[in-house]
Design an enzyme around this catalytic site. Structure first.
Site, PDB file in Angstrom:
ATOM      1  N   CYS A  17      36.857  42.532  39.884  1.00 41.31           N
ATOM      2  CA  CYS A  17      36.540  41.344  39.084  1.00 41.31           C
ATOM      3  C   CYS A  17      37.013  40.054  39.742  1.00 41.31           C
ATOM      4  CB  CYS A  17      37.175  41.463  37.700  1.00 41.31           C
ATOM      5  SG  CYS A  17      36.924  43.052  36.905  1.00 41.31           S
ATOM      6  N   HIS A  40      29.579  40.681  31.883  1.00 44.55           N
ATOM      7  CA  HIS A  40      30.545  40.780  32.974  1.00 44.55           C
ATOM      8  C   HIS A  40      29.897  41.439  34.195  1.00 44.55           C
ATOM      9  CE1 HIS A  40      34.097  41.294  35.219  1.00 44.55           C
ATOM     10  NE2 HIS A  40      34.749  42.193  34.484  1.00 44.55           N
TER      11      HIS A  40
END
Length: 381
Positions: free
Chosen positions: A92, A338
């Site tokens: 991430c 995401h």
């Protein structure tokens, strides 16, 4: 003896992204390079930078099957074949790490112009299998290990639940943050179009996931970690597809570009923490960049904090003592989705546009990754 060289200053000249769409949605037929290429082209064209003046492309990707997606994307964007392209993976955090690495290249004098960002197609991700050394059938797996100790490497939703318990975060607090994120995304949808590149094969001018949530709708969501849990599918960001890039240049190059308000890269930092509590890692990274630039949380004009889970976003906002009113003014990942390797780059694009819109000031973007890693970036307009 040669005198020490003064580092060059790095600036973000342009910043764009695709819309972010949940996996299996509007962007599902495009792979990561197909998402990245039009955004890369827009960054260069908007700045008026000739292709031959670009030195490097740094692309974050977490779910691809290997190779060098950065190289594939730059060739698809018809950039010069002399550009090698560099793909990085810190899950991430990678999209923010790409921007920081680009700034370091500029500051060191190794480059004058770098495209940096991330691209992820969760919809087109490869199926993962582990080979059996004894000749048995391959074993499928969803994600690689992020710590050598299974008991300290929980699934991300369980880590978010543990974080909520540790900080005493209620489901009502997490749901309220989620509603706020969706409300902001819908309220600011018109101005967010300025940063979104619509791809002809899958035209989107806005993030499609944002919804008008009510407490009653949120209450229907089932907890992900048992009946007493507070983390639900509603207050967690959905897996998504998307790409985002910024054009980072040396200060002396700005006079040749069509850039009205460049944004300076002030500092960047990555920090590690307990792997079982990854959501807390960005706090140390935020503190590091603020210390480097001599700023306090109260000095910030804007902040973009990753919302993989509402619990994690609240923990970072409170832990870094950032005024919640300046956080994610255009909504966050709870209202977008995401796209792992691209999510940090989305934050960099969002922060760039927020600082320009607010009339200037200093801002930070921060994100956590599995395994207990956090990255933060400080910008100034």
């Amino acid at each position: 003896m040669r005198a020490a060289r003064t580092p060059a200053r790095a600036f973000i000249a342009t910043a764009f992204r695709t819309a972010v769409a949940p996996r299996g949605g509007a962007l599902a037929r495009l792979d990561a390079s197909e998402l990245a290429a039009p955004v890369m082209r827009r960054c260069l064209d908007e700045a008026g930078l000739p292709d031959e003046a670009l030195d490097e492309v740094v692309l974050s990707n977490a779910l691809g099957g290997g190779g060098n997606p950065a190289r594939l994307a730059l060739l698809r964007a018809e950039l010069p074949e002399r550009i090698p392209g560099l793909t990085i993976d810190r899950q991430c955090c990678g999209g923010l790490d790409a921007v920081i690495l680009a700034a370091r290249l500029i500051e060191s004098g190794a480059a004058q112009a770098v495209l940096a960002g991330g691209a992820e197609s969760w919809s087109r991700r490869p199926i993962r299998l582990r080979v059996d050394p004894d000749g048995g059938p391959p074993t499928p797996y969803e994600q690689p290990p992020f710590a050598p100790w299974p008991e300290r490497d929980p699934p991300m939703h369980e880590a978010a639940e543990a974080l909520a318990r540790r900080l005493g975060l209620t489901r009502a607090e997490q749901d309220a943050w989620t509603r706020r994120s969706h409300h902001a995304a819908l309220a600011e949808r018109a101005r967010l179009r300025d940063e979104i590149v619509s791809i002809p094969e899958a035209p989107l001018e806005a993030d499609p996931y944002a919804r008008r949530l009510t407490p009653r709708l949120l209450a229907r969501a089932r907890p992900l970690s048992g009946p007493d849990g507070t983390v639900t599918a509603a207050n967690a960001a959905p897996a998504a597809d998307g790409a985002a890039f910024v054009l980072v240049t040396a200060e002396r190059l700005l006079t040749r570009l069509r850039v009205a308000r460049p944004v300076r890269v002030l500092a960047g930092a990555s920090r590690g923490g307990p792997p079982e509590l990854p959501g807390l890692a960005p706090v140390a990274a935020i503190e590091a960049v603020l210390a480097e630039i001599g700023a306090r949380p109260a000095d910030l004009a804007a902040a973009e904090i990753m919302e993989a889970y509402a619990a994690q976003a609240i923990a970072c906002q409170r832990g870094a003592r950032i005024d919640p009113s300046i956080v994610n003014r255009g909504g966050g990942a709870l209202a977008r989705g995401h796209p792992i390797g691209a999510s940090g780059a989305v934050l960099a694009v969002r922060l760039t546009h927020e600082l320009r819109r607010s009339g200037g000031g200093t801002g930070v973007a921060a994100i956590a990754a599995a395994g207990g890693v956090g990255t933060a970036l400080a910008l100034e307009a």
